[in-house]
Design a protein around this motif. Structure first.
Motif, PDB file in Angstrom:
ATOM      1  N   LYS A 180       0.867  -1.183   0.000  1.00 52.74           N
ATOM      2  CA  LYS A 180       0.000   0.000   0.000  1.00 52.74           C
ATOM      3  C   LYS A 180       0.898   1.225   0.000  1.00 52.74           C
ATOM      4  N   ILE A 182       1.198   5.316   0.211  1.00 57.74           N
ATOM      5  CA  ILE A 182       0.529   6.538   0.680  1.00 57.74           C
ATOM      6  C   ILE A 182       1.385   7.709   0.228  1.00 57.74           C
ATOM      7  N   ASP A 237      -4.995  -1.765   6.012  1.00 61.74           N
ATOM      8  CA  ASP A 237      -6.015  -0.715   6.117  1.00 61.74           C
ATOM      9  C   ASP A 237      -6.098  -0.145   7.527  1.00 61.74           C
ATOM     10  N   VAL A 240      -3.246   2.242   7.951  1.00 58.50           N
ATOM     11  CA  VAL A 240      -3.463   3.472   7.177  1.00 58.50           C
ATOM     12  C   VAL A 240      -4.415   4.403   7.919  1.00 58.50           C
ATOM     13  N   LYS A 244      -3.636   8.290   8.945  1.00 58.68           N
ATOM     14  CA  LYS A 244      -4.463   9.447   8.582  1.00 58.68           C
ATOM     15  C   LYS A 244      -4.584  10.425   9.747  1.00 58.68           C
ATOM     16  N   TYR A 254      -3.752   7.498  -2.067  1.00 61.23           N
ATOM     17  CA  TYR A 254      -3.510   6.217  -1.403  1.00 61.23           C
ATOM     18  C   TYR A 254      -3.069   5.142  -2.384  1.00 61.23           C
TER      19      TYR A 254
END
Length: 412
Positions: A180, A182, A237, A240, A244, A254
């Protein structure tokens, strides 16, 4: 599971071409749970090839090799591999006919070099190459696999996507890998690392964080390996969501996408249009935007106003302001943005004016001084950047910063 990649070619080692194959292959392999532990570039020398593959096959169960399979005398990979694996080169009649038919389309007759392309090692498995004449060869030794592919990128990609990946995943047991990315802006790598230190220390043991800085932004990449993809995605997730809260104003995407791609998403979503007025960036912003298919739906055009004459006559910048404040000033860049919005009839316009370097600076306005501006229904806003002594970097950072102004406005 881990793999290694070997690229063959003196042209890579002398910097004549850039090895894009390895990056693409590594990304593609990761989709199927195969990590890449080592990438090596070597010369077109038999001894180098043998030494490198011997070492690689001791370390990794899968070795992928590209290059050295052309029809000329300097392409020795096929002969070298045949000797190494103790095989004989024999003519493949089907491949011979395929090469002959391909050449006939262009009115070319088979010559000895073309005929050699139809020779294959008698113990190798051949993976179809529907995009060229060089064969893709699969060798096995001591439960290890080496695959040799042509170095031409579109041939290699075609082979990977149309047979080789399936063969690899059928042959090996692989784990799931989840990445993932960011995308963050406005915070340097070292400051960002300090801000995230507590969060990073408490990541799950099998999750890794990488910092990937580039002009104006830092990519954060979370990676995790395991058996269940849904479970891995859930863990990522959750992290993440924590991130945030730490960086509420500094995340702009993302996925591993460029700022201009995020701008495209937002402009299309809101049905808005954009134009640019560029001085020090010389059309680079327009290039970024139009490098993506479909940009005509939201991008109307650009005025590259490198001279004061164009700033004045096309964009309507006041000549007295140019004389009084200079081209690199808040007053001028704001008028450039407003003028571009009017001339191009767009909802938004961005503008840049600065001293990219390496010369042209003064004590008052040194190299790296850049003004950026954004105009829209709200009016106009601007920002002064104090950048570097390196021209290319200044252009890239200026482009990112002004597009990021637009991104923030569109996300309000």
């Amino acid at each position: 599971m881990q793999a290694e990649i070997i690229t063959i070619g003196d042209e890579i080692l002398i910097g004549q071409i850039v090895d894009t194959n390895s990056a693409w292959m590594a990304k593609e392999l990761n989709k199927y749970g195969i990590g890449v532990s080592k990438i090596t570039s070597i010369s077109d020398e038999a001894d180098d090839i043998v030494t490198t593959i011997e070492a690689a096959m001791k370390r990794a169960p899968l070795v992928l090799m590209t290059g050295g399979l052309g029809p000329t005398n300097d392409d020795i990979t096929k002969k070298t591999l045949s000797d190494y694996f103790g095989m004989k080169l024999i003519q493949d009649d089907e491949l011979y006919q395929k090469i002959q038919d391909r050449l006939a389309k262009y009115g070319i007759s088979m010559n000895p070099f073309n005929q050699e392309q139809a020779l294959i090692p008698d113990g190798a498995r051949i993976i179809p190459n529907n995009f060229g004449s060089a064969p893709c060869m699969w060798f096995e030794k001591n439960k290890r696999v080496l695959v040799s592919m042509p170095g031409v990128p579109f041939e290699m990609k075609g082979i990977m996507q149309n047979g080789l990946i399936s063969a690899i995943t059928e042959h090996f047991e692989t784990s799931e890998i989840v990445h993932k990315t960011i995308m963050t802006d406005g915070i340097g790598e070292s400051v960002l690392a300090e801000m995230l230190s507590d969060w990073e220390e408490n990541l799950p043991l099998n999750m890794k964080l990488a910092y990937l800085p580039s002009p104006g932004k830092v990519r954060l990449r979370l990676s995790i390996t395991g058996e269940s993809k849904p479970a891995l995605e859930k863990m990522v997730d959750e992290e993440v969501e924590k991130l945030k809260k730490i960086l509420p104003d500094n995340i702009f995407a993302y996925d591993d996408i460029a700022i201009e791609e995020r701008i495209a998403e937002l402009l299309l979503e809101k049905g808005k249009t954009l134009g640019t007025a560029e001085s020090c960036t010389g059309g680079y912003i327009a290039h970024l935007i139009t490098s993506h298919a479909g940009s005509s739906a939201y991008f109307k055009g650009s005025v590259v106003s490198y001279s004061n004459e164009i700033k004045e006559k096309v964009l309507g910048v006041n000549s007295k302001d140019l004389e009084k404040f200079g081209a690199v000033s808040q007053e001028v860049v704001e008028q450039m943005a407003l003028g571009a919005r009017k001339v191009l009839n767009t909802d938004y316009a961005v503008a840049t004016s600065g001293i990219a370097g390496p010369d042209g600076g003064t004590d008052e306005k040194p190299v790296g001084t850049v003004w950026i501006a954004l105009a829209g229904d709200f009016g106009v806003q601007s920002e002064k950047l104090e950048l570097y002594k390196v021209r290319e970097r200044n252009i890239k950072v200026s482009a990112f910063k002004v597009l990021n102004l637009l991104r923030k406005e569109l996300e309000k």
